[in-house]
Design an enzyme around this catalytic site. Structure first.
Site, PDB file in Angstrom:
ATOM      1  N   TYR A 186      -5.508   6.700  -9.034  1.00 44.01           N
ATOM      2  CA  TYR A 186      -6.709   5.920  -8.745  1.00 44.01           C
ATOM      3  C   TYR A 186      -7.907   6.477  -9.519  1.00 44.01           C
ATOM      4  O   TYR A 186      -8.756   5.718 -10.001  1.00 44.01           O
ATOM      5  CB  TYR A 186      -7.004   5.939  -7.245  1.00 44.01           C
ATOM      6  CG  TYR A 186      -6.063   5.093  -6.441  1.00 44.01           C
ATOM      7  CD1 TYR A 186      -6.339   3.744  -6.202  1.00 44.01           C
ATOM      8  CD2 TYR A 186      -4.881   5.624  -5.927  1.00 44.01           C
ATOM      9  CE1 TYR A 186      -5.471   2.956  -5.472  1.00 44.01           C
ATOM     10  CE2 TYR A 186      -4.007   4.840  -5.202  1.00 44.01           C
ATOM     11  CZ  TYR A 186      -4.300   3.503  -4.977  1.00 44.01           C
ATOM     12  OH  TYR A 186      -3.416   2.729  -4.265  1.00 44.01           O
ATOM     13  N   CYS A 241       0.820  -1.205   0.000  1.00 42.89           N
ATOM     14  CA  CYS A 241       0.000   0.000   0.000  1.00 42.89           C
ATOM     15  C   CYS A 241       0.858   1.261   0.000  1.00 42.89           C
ATOM     16  O   CYS A 241       1.748   1.393   0.846  1.00 42.89           O
ATOM     17  CB  CYS A 241      -0.916  -0.016   1.222  1.00 42.89           C
ATOM     18  SG  CYS A 241      -1.821   1.511   1.486  1.00 42.89           S
TER      19      CYS A 241
END
Length: 346
Positions: free
Chosen positions: A185, A54
């Site tokens: 994203y 992450c």
């Protein structure tokens, strides 16, 4: 994509205009020197839970290491993949975190807020004494590691958020988060062509602006590494392995952007950055978890990242990575990125 779709460790949804929106409702409790939120800084009391996959957790790993907080803030590492429920401790013997004794990070969130209905995200800091999550507010978390944990910083720890530069750091961070950190994203999870194009164009406009900013200066703000560099680095580390193809951020590879590529190599080769970056976990996470984008779950073999170790030449711009401080020592035992999970020289 439904509202509970997990993306990169954070929940999000696609709105009616086709744009990906990140759920930024975090547990904002802070761990501070004066304990004003009920959680004072105490050595050994808390555990930082991360996944090396992450980008938001990667920030916390880097900052903790640069500041030398390993002896006072332990770290639990989840595996690179997760299901719709939460991250799991599948790398540990028996699939349980050896300190918290839990199989899923979800358990620590439910211990704090029964039925917690927001994203079970990393990084999270858990109170070992109660088993309850204290915070998963990742932007504030690294700032507090710099400002609230100073008593326990290692000798020679750098100032990552110096007072005289905070306004400029904050401004850079806002732009970078909106257009780059979250921008990839917004491109990757866009619900239609127009939303994708907007995100793609905004991303590369910002990368071009950052290239111009960094052409004559070694670091984003001031002449030393700051919080701003950490935040940009973790997205750049994922750009060629993931975002260029998986998220369709493909106007250019990072390796094709000379200034940003050299800037990234400079940071990657700095102790605390490259040695905290696990490319295998990064690729496994995105390509396996995001089945909406990659239905087969096949993880690409490439790209060849040996170029990350090539000379960057940015010493000529001056600057001192750690200011008046010193580099961190090598990673402590048990926290070393495994062999084969980082690029090797050609």
């Amino acid at each position: 994509m439904s509202e509970d779709q997990v993306s990169g460790g954070n929940t999000g949804y696609v709105n009616p205009t086709g744009e990906f929106r990140r759920d930024q409702r975090y547990i904002e409790t802070r761990i501070t020197a004066d304990g004003r939120d009920g959680y004072p800084v105490e050595p050994g009391r808390y555990r930082l839970v991360v996944s090396r996959a992450c980008p938001w957790a990667n920030r916390a790993i880097i900052v903790r290491r640069l500041l030398g907080l390993e002896p006072v803030l332990s770290m639990g590492v989840c595996g690179p993949t997760h299901d719709e429920r939460s991250w799991t401790f599948d790398l540990d013997p028996g699939g349980r975190d050896p300190v918290l004794g839990i199989e899923r990070l979800q358990e620590a969130f439910f211990a704090r807020v029964p039925g917690y209905d927001r994203g079970i995200t990393v990084p999270a800091i858990v109170d070992v004494t109660t088993g309850q999550v204290v915070t998963n507010d990742f932007p504030q978390m690294t700032i507090d590691l710099s400002l609230e944990w100073t008593r326990f910083h290692r000798p020679g720890a750098p100032q990552l958020y110096p007072e005289h530069l905070r306004e400029e750091i904050d401004a850079v961070n806002r732009d970078v988060f909106r257009d780059v950190n979250n921008g990839v994203y917004r491109a990757g999870f866009a619900g239609d062509q127009q939303a994708y194009q907007r995100a793609h164009d905004r991303l590369f406009a910002r990368l071009d602006a950052l290239s111009e900013r960094l052409e004559g200066r070694r670091y984003l703000v001031g002449d030393t590494i700051t919080e701003a560099d950490v935040r940009l680095f973790t997205t750049l580390a994922r750009f060629d392995p993931v975002y260029h193809g998986h998220f369709k951020c493909n106007r250019s590879k990072l390796s094709e952007m000379p200034v940003l590529s050299a800037y990234f190599r400079d940071l990657y080769q700095t102790p605390g950055f490259g040695d905290a970056t696990d490319v295998v976990h990064i690729k496994q996470h995105y390509y396996v978890v995001h089945r909406d984008i990659n239905p087969t779950g096949i993880v690409p073999a490439g790209p060849d990242l040996a170029g990350w170790l090539e000379p960057h030449g940015r010493e000529a711009l001056g600057g001192r990575p750690f200011g008046d401080g010193t580099p961190p020592p090598p990673p402590v035992g048990g926290e070393v990125v495994p062999d084969g999970h980082r690029p090797r020289a050609a």
